[in-house]
Design a protein around this motif. Structure first.
Motif, PDB file in Angstrom:
ATOM      1  N   SER A 168       0.830  -1.205   0.000  1.00 48.84           N
ATOM      2  CA  SER A 168       0.000   0.000   0.000  1.00 48.84           C
ATOM      3  C   SER A 168       0.860   1.249   0.000  1.00 48.84           C
ATOM      4  CB  SER A 168      -0.924  -0.006   1.220  1.00 48.84           C
ATOM      5  OG  SER A 168      -0.169  -0.126   2.415  1.00 48.84           O
ATOM      6  N   LYS A 186       0.143   3.152  -9.442  1.00 51.20           N
ATOM      7  CA  LYS A 186      -0.772   2.165 -10.002  1.00 51.20           C
ATOM      8  C   LYS A 186      -0.054   1.305 -11.037  1.00 51.20           C
ATOM      9  CE  LYS A 186      -5.131   0.769 -10.059  1.00 51.20           C
ATOM     10  NZ  LYS A 186      -5.833   0.340  -8.826  1.00 51.20           N
ATOM     11  N   THR A 191      -0.839  -2.098  -4.243  1.00 56.77           N
ATOM     12  CA  THR A 191      -2.091  -2.820  -4.016  1.00 56.77           C
ATOM     13  C   THR A 191      -3.226  -1.923  -3.535  1.00 56.77           C
ATOM     14  OG1 THR A 191      -1.319  -3.363  -1.786  1.00 56.77           O
ATOM     15  CG2 THR A 191      -0.927  -4.993  -3.531  1.00 56.77           C
ATOM     16  N   LYS A 192      -2.894  -0.847  -2.864  1.00 54.01           N
ATOM     17  CA  LYS A 192      -3.919   0.103  -2.414  1.00 54.01           C
ATOM     18  C   LYS A 192      -3.292   1.481  -2.348  1.00 54.01           C
ATOM     19  CE  LYS A 192      -7.995   0.128   0.405  1.00 54.01           C
ATOM     20  NZ  LYS A 192      -8.779  -0.661   1.376  1.00 54.01           N
ATOM     21  N   ARG A 207      -8.584   9.865  -8.373  1.00 51.37           N
ATOM     22  CA  ARG A 207      -9.355   8.627  -8.522  1.00 51.37           C
ATOM     23  C   ARG A 207      -9.293   8.137  -9.960  1.00 51.37           C
ATOM     24  NH1 ARG A 207     -13.145  11.906  -5.797  1.00 51.37           N
ATOM     25  NH2 ARG A 207     -13.229  11.529  -3.547  1.00 51.37           N
ATOM     26  N   GLY A 210      -6.043   6.416 -10.646  1.00 53.35           N
ATOM     27  CA  GLY A 210      -5.734   5.140  -9.995  1.00 53.35           C
ATOM     28  C   GLY A 210      -5.844   5.085  -8.494  1.00 53.35           C
ATOM     29  N   ALA A 211      -6.141   6.202  -7.808  1.00 56.48           N
ATOM     30  CA  ALA A 211      -6.269   6.157  -6.348  1.00 56.48           C
ATOM     31  C   ALA A 211      -7.470   5.309  -5.952  1.00 56.48           C
ATOM     32  CB  ALA A 211      -6.399   7.567  -5.781  1.00 56.48           C
ATOM     33  N   ASP A 212      -7.264   4.448  -4.971  1.00 52.16           N
ATOM     34  CA  ASP A 212      -8.362   3.627  -4.452  1.00 52.16           C
ATOM     35  C   ASP A 212      -9.162   4.374  -3.397  1.00 52.16           C
ATOM     36  OD1 ASP A 212      -7.716   0.962  -5.780  1.00 52.16           O
ATOM     37  OD2 ASP A 212      -5.818   1.410  -4.775  1.00 52.16           O
ATOM     38  N   VAL A 213      -8.471   5.206  -2.618  1.00 45.67           N
ATOM     39  CA  VAL A 213      -9.117   5.983  -1.559  1.00 45.67           C
ATOM     40  C   VAL A 213      -8.635   7.421  -1.673  1.00 45.67           C
ATOM     41  CG1 VAL A 213      -9.494   6.247   0.917  1.00 45.67           C
ATOM     42  CG2 VAL A 213      -9.145   3.951  -0.049  1.00 45.67           C
ATOM     43  N   GLU A 229      -9.007   1.815   6.631  1.00 39.18           N
ATOM     44  CA  GLU A 229      -8.896   1.068   5.381  1.00 39.18           C
ATOM     45  C   GLU A 229      -7.829  -0.027   5.421  1.00 39.18           C
ATOM     46  OE1 GLU A 229     -10.670   1.280   2.624  1.00 39.18           O
ATOM     47  OE2 GLU A 229     -11.970   2.930   3.290  1.00 39.18           O
ATOM     48  N   THR A 230      -6.976  -0.011   6.447  1.00 40.82           N
ATOM     49  CA  THR A 230      -5.914  -1.025   6.560  1.00 40.82           C
ATOM     50  C   THR A 230      -6.098  -1.900   7.786  1.00 40.82           C
ATOM     51  OG1 THR A 230      -4.465   0.517   7.763  1.00 40.82           O
ATOM     52  CG2 THR A 230      -4.232   0.436   5.349  1.00 40.82           C
TER      53      THR A 230
END
Length: 344
Positions: A168, A186, A191-192, A207, A210-213, A229-230
């Motif tokens: 991450s 990304k 992975t995150k 976003r 490629g951002a997940d959050v 989130e982790t």
């Protein structure tokens, strides 16, 4: 030729007429086709304390992110010819000190020149640079895109320290280089990916890249968001683009044990880590920084990535204008997502 120069130790810059420079024996003369406005150029214009502390010799031509075409080469230049399309590496190392000879010429401390600071820059119709600072452009890269390679390689260098593959990554600060780092993370297999900023348009762009959050740091505590989130473990690496002391201290809290903090953002004053022993030492954090990009590993890596066609530098062109509109570009800078490009 027309150029933008810093002529006095106070806010502002001057639009001036200069003689076209003549290249020395190991230099090339480049007709600038595109130049990008960086936050550090704005700092020079505003004459911030950090810039003042560097004691640059005035006057100097501003600007350091550019591409163009070589129009003349010095007698001892071997690898560059007139007609070559090039981008410019900002750092000009001595090439002979211990640092240069041990793989770290990008952080040479033996009177290293810096384009647009201690060496006349690219906000001009022509710039002369040492051959070592010229990077040939493939035909697939436009001049506008070529002007973005310098910040893009900076993002790559930061990620090489963060080692995002299979883990991450959090990127704090959604300026242009922050957004570039999101997309590169990304591509490199993080992975995150967490993106933190306070501009909703740029967070939305993160976003898309490629951002997940995406976390609005002005509305939500990013430490709490990352821990949620982790599952309370923390993020493996953080790249700080902000240079903000409070953000940096929160980064220490958000990192997992043995995580990595990479400093990219300029810290304008002495930095204090709160609870250093418990936050950094007992967690065995890796705390490092970057200055620009590695010569020339970062360039070669980025050019290889771009050759896949999976990343497009046009994502980071926020506005295109002329050098005569420099003052307006300074005024617009903070409201534009991506770089402002001057076409000459």
């Amino acid at each position: 030729m027309k150029a933008i120069q810093k002529t006095a130790g106070k806010p502002g810059a001057q639009f001036v007429e200069l003689e076209i420079p003549r290249p020395g024996r190991n230099e090339v003369l480049v007709q600038v086709k595109a130049a990008a406005l960086c936050r550090s150029d704005v700092d020079v214009y505003e004459w911030t304390q950090l810039v003042q502390n560097a004691h640059y010799k005035l006057p100097f031509t501003m600007g350091h992110e550019f591409s163009g075409i070589v129009v003349e080469v010095g007698a001892d230049v071997k690898g560059i010819r007139a007609g070559d399309r090039v981008a410019g590496e900002t750092h000009i190392p001595c090439g002979c000190c211990n640092t240069c000879r041990t793989g770290n010429q990008h952080i040479c401390r033996n009177n290293m020149g810096v384009i647009g600071r201690s060496f006349d820059g690219c906000f001009a119709q022509y710039i002369k640079i040492p051959e070592i600072a010229a990077v040939k452009l493939p035909d697939s890269i436009t001049y506008r895109q070529g002007a973005l390679l310098e910040p893009f390689t900076t993002a790559m260098h930061a990620l090489s320290k963060a080692n995002p593959s299979g883990s991450s990554t959090a990127i704090l600060g959604m300026g242009t280089i922050g957004l570039m780092a999101v997309e590169l993370a990304k591509f490199l297999g993080s992975t995150k990916i967490f993106a933190m900023g306070n501009n909703e348009l740029r967070l939305a762009e993160s976003r898309r890249l490629g951002a997940d959050v995406a976390i609005n740091g002005s509305r939500e505590d990013f430490v709490q968001a990352i821990m949620r989130e982790t599952n309370g473990v923390g993020v493996a690496s953080i790249i700080d683009m902000t240079g903000n002391e409070d953000v940096i201290n929160k980064s220490v809290e958000a990192l997992k044990v043995a995580g990595t903090l990479v400093h990219v953002g300029m810290v304008p004053k002495p930095l204090t880590f709160n609870n250093y022993m418990y936050g950094v030492v007992y967690k065995e954090l890796n705390v490092t920084g970057i200055f620009g990009r590695r010569m020339f590993e970062s360039w070669e890596t980025v050019l290889s990535i771009l050759s896949t066609g999976r990343i497009g530098l046009d994502n980071y062109i926020g506005k295109v204008t002329e050098l005569e509109n420099f003052e307006q570009a300074i005024a617009d800078f903070r409201g534009v997502t991506g770089r402002i490009i001057f076409e000459l």
